[in-house]
Design a protein around this motif. Structure first.
Motif, PDB file in Angstrom:
ATOM      1  N   MET A 296      -2.628  -1.066  -1.594  1.00  0.00           N
ATOM      2  CA  MET A 296      -2.352  -0.236  -0.420  1.00  0.00           C
ATOM      3  C   MET A 296      -3.309   0.947  -0.357  1.00  0.00           C
ATOM      4  SD  MET A 296       1.825  -0.287  -0.507  1.00  0.00           S
ATOM      5  CE  MET A 296       2.012   1.000   0.704  1.00  0.00           C
ATOM      6  N   VAL A 297      -3.549   1.587  -1.511  1.00  0.00           N
ATOM      7  CA  VAL A 297      -4.450   2.740  -1.548  1.00  0.00           C
ATOM      8  C   VAL A 297      -5.877   2.310  -1.231  1.00  0.00           C
ATOM      9  CG1 VAL A 297      -5.488   4.464  -3.081  1.00  0.00           C
ATOM     10  CG2 VAL A 297      -3.006   4.068  -3.131  1.00  0.00           C
ATOM     11  N   LEU A 298      -6.345   1.228  -1.873  1.00  0.00           N
ATOM     12  CA  LEU A 298      -7.716   0.761  -1.652  1.00  0.00           C
ATOM     13  C   LEU A 298      -7.942   0.292  -0.215  1.00  0.00           C
ATOM     14  CD1 LEU A 298      -8.322  -1.178  -4.981  1.00  0.00           C
ATOM     15  CD2 LEU A 298      -9.380   0.978  -4.281  1.00  0.00           C
ATOM     16  N   ALA A 299      -6.934  -0.346   0.357  1.00  0.00           N
ATOM     17  CA  ALA A 299      -7.068  -0.853   1.719  1.00  0.00           C
ATOM     18  C   ALA A 299      -6.775   0.228   2.759  1.00  0.00           C
ATOM     19  CB  ALA A 299      -6.126  -2.043   1.926  1.00  0.00           C
ATOM     20  N   GLY A 300      -6.200   1.324   2.327  1.00  0.00           N
ATOM     21  CA  GLY A 300      -5.848   2.381   3.271  1.00  0.00           C
ATOM     22  C   GLY A 300      -4.752   1.959   4.220  1.00  0.00           C
ATOM     23  N   VAL A 301      -3.810   1.192   3.710  1.00  0.00           N
ATOM     24  CA  VAL A 301      -2.728   0.647   4.530  1.00  0.00           C
ATOM     25  C   VAL A 301      -1.402   1.177   3.991  1.00  0.00           C
ATOM     26  CG1 VAL A 301      -1.631  -1.495   5.292  1.00  0.00           C
ATOM     27  CG2 VAL A 301      -4.090  -1.425   4.971  1.00  0.00           C
ATOM     28  N   GLY A 302      -0.479   1.496   4.882  1.00  0.00           N
ATOM     29  CA  GLY A 302       0.802   2.054   4.477  1.00  0.00           C
ATOM     30  C   GLY A 302       1.885   1.040   4.188  1.00  0.00           C
ATOM     31  N   SER A 303       1.678  -0.190   4.571  1.00  0.00           N
ATOM     32  CA  SER A 303       2.690  -1.228   4.397  1.00  0.00           C
ATOM     33  C   SER A 303       2.258  -2.207   3.304  1.00  0.00           C
ATOM     34  CB  SER A 303       2.875  -1.979   5.715  1.00  0.00           C
ATOM     35  OG  SER A 303       3.494  -3.226   5.514  1.00  0.00           O
TER      36      SER A 303
ATOM     37  N   GLU B 287      -1.689  -8.841   2.896  1.00  0.00           N
ATOM     38  CA  GLU B 287      -2.237  -9.746   3.902  1.00  0.00           C
ATOM     39  C   GLU B 287      -3.725  -9.471   4.134  1.00  0.00           C
ATOM     40  OE1 GLU B 287      -1.541 -10.819   8.586  1.00  0.00           O
ATOM     41  OE2 GLU B 287       0.205 -10.323   7.357  1.00  0.00           O
ATOM     42  N   ALA B 288      -4.116  -8.194   4.160  1.00  0.00           N
ATOM     43  CA  ALA B 288      -5.524  -7.844   4.341  1.00  0.00           C
ATOM     44  C   ALA B 288      -6.376  -8.364   3.194  1.00  0.00           C
ATOM     45  CB  ALA B 288      -5.669  -6.329   4.465  1.00  0.00           C
ATOM     46  N   VAL B 289      -5.864  -8.250   1.976  1.00  0.00           N
ATOM     47  CA  VAL B 289      -6.605  -8.736   0.811  1.00  0.00           C
ATOM     48  C   VAL B 289      -6.762 -10.248   0.872  1.00  0.00           C
ATOM     49  CG1 VAL B 289      -6.515  -9.019  -1.698  1.00  0.00           C
ATOM     50  CG2 VAL B 289      -5.982  -6.816  -0.672  1.00  0.00           C
ATOM     51  N   VAL B 290      -5.713 -10.948   1.215  1.00  0.00           N
ATOM     52  CA  VAL B 290      -5.770 -12.416   1.289  1.00  0.00           C
ATOM     53  C   VAL B 290      -6.730 -12.854   2.392  1.00  0.00           C
ATOM     54  CG1 VAL B 290      -4.430 -14.495   1.797  1.00  0.00           C
ATOM     55  CG2 VAL B 290      -3.487 -12.740   0.295  1.00  0.00           C
ATOM     56  N   ARG B 291      -6.675 -12.214   3.546  1.00  0.00           N
ATOM     57  CA  ARG B 291      -7.585 -12.562   4.641  1.00  0.00           C
ATOM     58  C   ARG B 291      -9.040 -12.294   4.259  1.00  0.00           C
ATOM     59  NH1 ARG B 291      -5.141 -13.880   9.320  1.00  0.00           N
ATOM     60  NH2 ARG B 291      -2.954 -13.302   9.578  1.00  0.00           N
ATOM     61  N   ASP B 292      -9.287 -11.184   3.557  1.00  0.00           N
ATOM     62  CA  ASP B 292     -10.640 -10.866   3.110  1.00  0.00           C
ATOM     63  C   ASP B 292     -11.135 -11.909   2.117  1.00  0.00           C
ATOM     64  OD1 ASP B 292     -12.971  -9.008   2.890  1.00  0.00           O
ATOM     65  OD2 ASP B 292     -12.271  -8.902   0.805  1.00  0.00           O
ATOM     66  N   TYR B 293     -10.269 -12.319   1.205  1.00  0.00           N
ATOM     67  CA  TYR B 293     -10.625 -13.333   0.209  1.00  0.00           C
ATOM     68  C   TYR B 293     -11.008 -14.645   0.897  1.00  0.00           C
ATOM     69  CZ  TYR B 293     -10.247 -16.340  -3.889  1.00  0.00           C
ATOM     70  OH  TYR B 293     -10.507 -17.245  -4.882  1.00  0.00           O
ATOM     71  N   ILE B 294     -10.237 -15.036   1.877  1.00  0.00           N
ATOM     72  CA  ILE B 294     -10.521 -16.268   2.615  1.00  0.00           C
ATOM     73  C   ILE B 294     -11.831 -16.147   3.382  1.00  0.00           C
ATOM     74  CG2 ILE B 294      -9.739 -17.727   4.535  1.00  0.00           C
ATOM     75  CD1 ILE B 294      -6.849 -17.128   3.540  1.00  0.00           C
ATOM     76  N   ALA B 295     -12.050 -15.021   4.033  1.00  0.00           N
ATOM     77  CA  ALA B 295     -13.295 -14.812   4.793  1.00  0.00           C
ATOM     78  C   ALA B 295     -14.509 -14.865   3.871  1.00  0.00           C
ATOM     79  CB  ALA B 295     -13.242 -13.481   5.527  1.00  0.00           C
TER      80      ALA B 295
END
Length: 66
Positions: free
Chosen positions: A17-24, A30-38
């Motif tokens: 959450m801290v690294l992605a700058g996301v509060g949820s 989900e952002a990490v998984v999408r980045d990994y897939i991309a």
């Protein structure tokens, strides 16, 4: 889309959450998984281009040597 529930270590999720700058937590993971897939798709594209170029070189008639 189907949903999957998983359990993760809280410290791991907070760090994401801290690294992605996301509060949820959901959005962060989900952002990490999408980045990994991309990244995987980009790597496949680079590999395909390289392999295609090598196949084209191999397909060209070889000049006789000697």
């Amino acid at each position: 889309m189907a949903k999957v529930n998983i359990s993760l270590d809280a410290e791991l999720v907070v760090e994401v959450m801290v690294l992605a700058g996301v509060g949820s937590p959901q959005d962060a993971v989900e952002a990490v998984v999408r980045d990994y897939i991309a990244r995987g798709h980009r790597a496949e594209t680079r590999t395909e281009s390289k392999e295609r170029g090598l196949r084209e070189i191999d397909a060209k008639p070889q000049e006789s040597q000697g």
